[in-house]
Design a protein around this motif. Structure first.
Motif, mmCIF file in Angstrom:
data_model
loop_
_atom_site.group_PDB
_atom_site.id
_atom_site.type_symbol
_atom_site.label_atom_id
_atom_site.label_comp_id
_atom_site.label_asym_id
_atom_site.label_seq_id
_atom_site.Cartn_x
_atom_site.Cartn_y
_atom_site.Cartn_z
ATOM 1 N N ASP A 32 0.822 -1.205 0.000
ATOM 2 C CA ASP A 32 0.000 0.000 0.000
ATOM 3 C C ASP A 32 0.859 1.259 0.000
ATOM 4 O O ASP A 32 0.472 2.272 -0.593
ATOM 5 C CB ASP A 32 -0.934 0.001 1.203
ATOM 6 N N VAL A 33 2.012 1.207 0.652
ATOM 7 C CA VAL A 33 2.928 2.350 0.608
ATOM 8 C C VAL A 33 3.392 2.579 -0.826
ATOM 9 O O VAL A 33 3.424 3.717 -1.318
ATOM 10 C CB VAL A 33 4.121 2.141 1.550
ATOM 11 N N ARG A 34 3.728 1.517 -1.528
ATOM 12 C CA ARG A 34 4.158 1.651 -2.929
ATOM 13 C C ARG A 34 3.032 2.217 -3.796
ATOM 14 O O ARG A 34 3.281 3.045 -4.680
ATOM 15 C CB ARG A 34 4.602 0.296 -3.462
ATOM 16 N N LEU A 35 1.811 1.775 -3.553
ATOM 17 C CA LEU A 35 0.686 2.306 -4.310
ATOM 18 C C LEU A 35 0.517 3.802 -4.060
ATOM 19 O O LEU A 35 0.191 4.566 -4.971
ATOM 20 C CB LEU A 35 -0.604 1.572 -3.926
ATOM 21 N N ALA A 36 0.756 4.221 -2.825
ATOM 22 C CA ALA A 36 0.624 5.645 -2.491
ATOM 23 C C ALA A 36 1.707 6.486 -3.153
ATOM 24 O O ALA A 36 1.444 7.583 -3.659
ATOM 25 C CB ALA A 36 0.670 5.827 -0.969
ATOM 26 N N ILE A 37 2.936 5.974 -3.164
ATOM 27 C CA ILE A 37 4.075 6.754 -3.665
ATOM 28 C C ILE A 37 4.076 6.834 -5.188
ATOM 29 O O ILE A 37 4.586 7.794 -5.783
ATOM 30 C CB ILE A 37 5.404 6.145 -3.154
ATOM 31 N N GLU A 38 3.507 5.834 -5.854
ATOM 32 C CA GLU A 38 3.379 5.823 -7.314
ATOM 33 C C GLU A 38 4.725 5.994 -8.017
ATOM 34 O O GLU A 38 4.826 6.683 -9.044
ATOM 35 C CB GLU A 38 2.405 6.917 -7.768
ATOM 36 N N GLY A 39 5.778 5.380 -7.468
ATOM 37 C CA GLY A 39 7.081 5.408 -8.115
ATOM 38 C C GLY A 39 7.831 6.720 -8.012
ATOM 39 O O GLY A 39 8.887 6.880 -8.636
ATOM 40 N N LYS A 40 7.332 7.657 -7.227
ATOM 41 C CA LYS A 40 7.970 8.971 -7.130
ATOM 42 C C LYS A 40 9.201 8.963 -6.234
ATOM 43 O O LYS A 40 9.973 9.927 -6.219
ATOM 44 C CB LYS A 40 6.958 10.000 -6.621
ATOM 45 N N ALA A 41 9.391 7.902 -5.441
ATOM 46 C CA ALA A 41 10.550 7.783 -4.548
ATOM 47 C C ALA A 41 10.755 6.300 -4.238
ATOM 48 O O ALA A 41 9.815 5.497 -4.361
ATOM 49 C CB ALA A 41 10.328 8.576 -3.255
ATOM 50 N N PRO A 42 11.964 5.919 -3.859
ATOM 51 C CA PRO A 42 12.199 4.523 -3.487
ATOM 52 C C PRO A 42 11.373 4.114 -2.272
ATOM 53 O O PRO A 42 11.191 4.902 -1.337
ATOM 54 C CB PRO A 42 13.699 4.496 -3.161
ATOM 55 N N VAL A 43 10.873 2.882 -2.282
ATOM 56 C CA VAL A 43 10.126 2.312 -1.158
ATOM 57 C C VAL A 43 10.721 0.952 -0.842
ATOM 58 O O VAL A 43 10.875 0.114 -1.734
ATOM 59 C CB VAL A 43 8.632 2.159 -1.482
ATOM 60 N N THR A 44 11.052 0.727 0.432
ATOM 61 C CA THR A 44 11.597 -0.560 0.838
ATOM 62 C C THR A 44 10.889 -1.035 2.096
ATOM 63 O O THR A 44 10.017 -0.350 2.633
ATOM 64 C CB THR A 44 13.118 -0.460 1.079
ATOM 65 N N HIS A 45 11.254 -2.211 2.548
ATOM 66 C CA HIS A 45 10.590 -2.834 3.693
ATOM 67 C C HIS A 45 11.616 -3.386 4.664
ATOM 68 O O HIS A 45 12.675 -3.889 4.262
ATOM 69 C CB HIS A 45 9.673 -3.971 3.231
ATOM 70 N N TYR A 46 11.304 -3.287 5.940
ATOM 71 C CA TYR A 46 12.085 -3.976 6.964
ATOM 72 C C TYR A 46 11.118 -4.637 7.935
ATOM 73 O O TYR A 46 10.152 -4.007 8.391
ATOM 74 C CB TYR A 46 12.992 -3.016 7.733
ATOM 75 N N GLY A 47 11.365 -5.886 8.237
ATOM 76 C CA GLY A 47 10.502 -6.579 9.185
ATOM 77 C C GLY A 47 11.159 -7.816 9.761
ATOM 78 O O GLY A 47 12.178 -8.289 9.252
ATOM 79 N N ARG A 48 10.569 -8.310 10.833
ATOM 80 C CA ARG A 48 10.936 -9.598 11.404
ATOM 81 C C ARG A 48 9.671 -10.439 11.481
ATOM 82 O O ARG A 48 8.553 -9.903 11.566
ATOM 83 C CB ARG A 48 11.528 -9.425 12.809
ATOM 84 N N THR A 49 9.831 -11.750 11.449
ATOM 85 C CA THR A 49 8.683 -12.648 11.437
ATOM 86 C C THR A 49 8.772 -13.645 12.579
ATOM 87 O O THR A 49 9.768 -13.702 13.302
ATOM 88 C CB THR A 49 8.594 -13.408 10.097
ATOM 89 N N GLY A 50 7.715 -14.435 12.732
ATOM 90 C CA GLY A 50 7.727 -15.520 13.698
ATOM 91 C C GLY A 50 7.573 -15.088 15.136
ATOM 92 O O GLY A 50 7.759 -15.891 16.052
ATOM 93 N N GLY A 51 7.249 -13.815 15.369
ATOM 94 C CA GLY A 51 7.141 -13.324 16.737
ATOM 95 C C GLY A 51 8.387 -12.635 17.243
ATOM 96 O O GLY A 51 8.433 -12.213 18.402
ATOM 97 N N VAL A 52 9.414 -12.522 16.402
ATOM 98 C CA VAL A 52 10.629 -11.787 16.771
ATOM 99 C C VAL A 52 10.360 -10.288 16.620
ATOM 100 O O VAL A 52 9.868 -9.840 15.583
ATOM 101 C CB VAL A 52 11.818 -12.193 15.878
ATOM 102 N N ILE A 53 10.672 -9.517 17.658
ATOM 103 C CA ILE A 53 10.423 -8.077 17.646
ATOM 104 C C ILE A 53 11.742 -7.341 17.430
ATOM 105 O O ILE A 53 12.725 -7.591 18.127
ATOM 106 C CB ILE A 53 9.779 -7.615 18.966
ATOM 107 N N PHE A 54 11.772 -6.439 16.460
ATOM 108 C CA PHE A 54 12.984 -5.653 16.218
ATOM 109 C C PHE A 54 13.106 -4.544 17.251
ATOM 110 O O PHE A 54 12.156 -4.253 18.003
ATOM 111 C CB PHE A 54 12.982 -5.062 14.803
ATOM 112 N N ASN A 55 14.274 -3.916 17.294
ATOM 113 C CA ASN A 55 14.487 -2.789 18.202
ATOM 114 C C ASN A 55 14.800 -1.533 17.390
ATOM 115 O O ASN A 55 15.022 -1.605 16.177
ATOM 116 C CB ASN A 55 15.610 -3.098 19.207
ATOM 117 N N PRO A 56 14.816 -0.348 18.016
ATOM 118 C CA PRO A 56 15.054 0.887 17.266
ATOM 119 C C PRO A 56 16.381 0.890 16.522
ATOM 120 O O PRO A 56 16.482 1.428 15.414
ATOM 121 C CB PRO A 56 15.011 1.966 18.349
#
Length: 363
Positions: free
Chosen positions: A326-350
């Motif tokens: 949905d972020v990519r749909l909003a930006i419409e290619g006007k700027a780079p969009v990337t993702h960061y996440g963890r899965t399986g119940g692992v929580i990332f930190n700042p």
């Protein structure tokens, strides 16, 4: 019950208190970790003695969502709560509720998946919540709380929006917010609506008595004639367009002069707010946009940020990459969009979010 209280409570506990205080007529659910305290707290409160609210443990999630279906069809203020696998079992009923245009509240305290997974927090149900989840062309209105106070506040908001638009509303939380404890200000008790008030508010669609009408109200999603079903779908789509124009909610944090924007919801947004402060200390102009409504999604604010020159966006989620679409749909290619996440119940930190930003967008 006191008119106004301030307590230290768990997120799941305040869901129960909010339901009672907002005048909920009925809760139908089935226990599943990490949201079981919702029903447990309701059983401790015994609202059937103080307000007449019905609290029932069904034999399954399938039964509970169909009990919600029945209660909502009569104009009652009803709800359920569950966690990820349980909500999967409710998906058929949610589709029925959407097709019948019935208001209700569904709380999903997400856990890791797919499958039975883990009882640890996750945000892997974004697609399920925002893109339907069941069959057919429909939406739920989805609210994403980021604090225990919002867990409380969004119960009332969810019911208000459900009846305003005659739509099922989902409160999409996760195990972290459901289990954490914070100070909560609880609003005064609202009385449950009388039969007369329900008939006045819902009489044109609910099965709450004929009330002098020539025909009875019938809640059904069965339309064997294609043109009749298309008419229903057209009406639903028109409703969704209205919701997309009128109910978008979001929060900005240090976005005015930001060169880069994090997009995060729920518990991830709490973590990312610390990342923004860390980045600013290093001279990186970073901001955070937190969607409060996941559907309708805040496409326009993100689009405007891209158009004013933001250099890049990173969607930060406890999943493998869902809201990022949905972020990519909003930006419409006007700027780079990337993702960061963890899965399986692992929580990332700042710190890990900041490192991901540097490696993915600042390299």
């Amino acid at each position: 019950m006191a008119e106004k209280e301030v307590k230290l409570m768990k997120g799941n506990e305040v869901i129960a208190h909010a339901a009672v205080r907002h005048g909920c007529d009925g809760y139908f659910g089935y226990p599943i970790t990490p949201q079981s305290e919702v029903m447990e707290t309701l059983m401790e409160l015994k609202p059937w003695e103080s307000t007449g609210m019905v609290v029932l443990q069904a034999e399954s999630e399938v039964s509970s969502i169909n009990m919600v279906y029945g209660g909502a069809a009569t104009g009652k203020m009803v709800m359920t709560s569950s966690s990820s696998p349980g909500v999967s079992l409710m998906s058929e009923g949610l589709s029925y509720l959407a097709a019948c245009e019935l208001p209700c509240l569904v709380v999903n305290c997400q856990r890791g998946g797919p499958g039975l997974g883990t009882i640890q927090p996750s945000q892997g149900d974004y697609f399920q919540a925002c893109k339907g989840g069941g069959h057919g062309d429909y939406h739920l209105l989805v609210l994403a709380p980021a604090s225990v106070q919002e867990m409380y506040d969004f119960v009332g908001l969810g019911f208000d929006l459900a009846f305003k638009h005659r739509i099922p509303v989902m409160l999409l939380a996760d195990g972290a917010i459901g289990q954490m404890m914070e100070k909560v200000v609880m609003s005064p008790q609202k009385p449950r609506r009388t039969k007369e008030q329900i008939a006045e508010q819902c009489g044109d669609w609910a099965a709450c008595g004929k009330g002098g009408r020539k025909s009875r109200n019938i809640a059904t999603s069965l339309f064997l004639q294609s043109d009749e079903l298309e008419e229903l779908n057209d009406r639903l789509q028109a409703k969704y367009r209205v919701i997309e124009q009128s109910e978008v909610r979001y929060e900005e944090f240090m976005c005015d002069d930001a060169d880069y924007i994090l997009v995060a919801f729920g518990s991830s947004a709490r973590i990312c707010s610390a990342t923004v402060e860390m980045a600013r200390e290093e001279g990186i102009k970073l901001g955070l946009l937190r969607p409060i409504t996941l559907y309708p999604f805040p496409y326009e604010p993100l689009k405007q940020m891209a158009e004013r020159g933001v250099k890049g966006f990173m969607s930060v989620e406890l999943n493998a990459g869902q809201m990022v679409e949905d972020v990519r749909l909003a930006i419409e290619g006007k700027a780079p969009v990337t993702h960061y996440g963890r899965t399986g119940g692992v929580i990332f930190n700042p710190e890990s979010v900041l490192e991901a930003l540097k490696s993915k967008l600042l390299k």
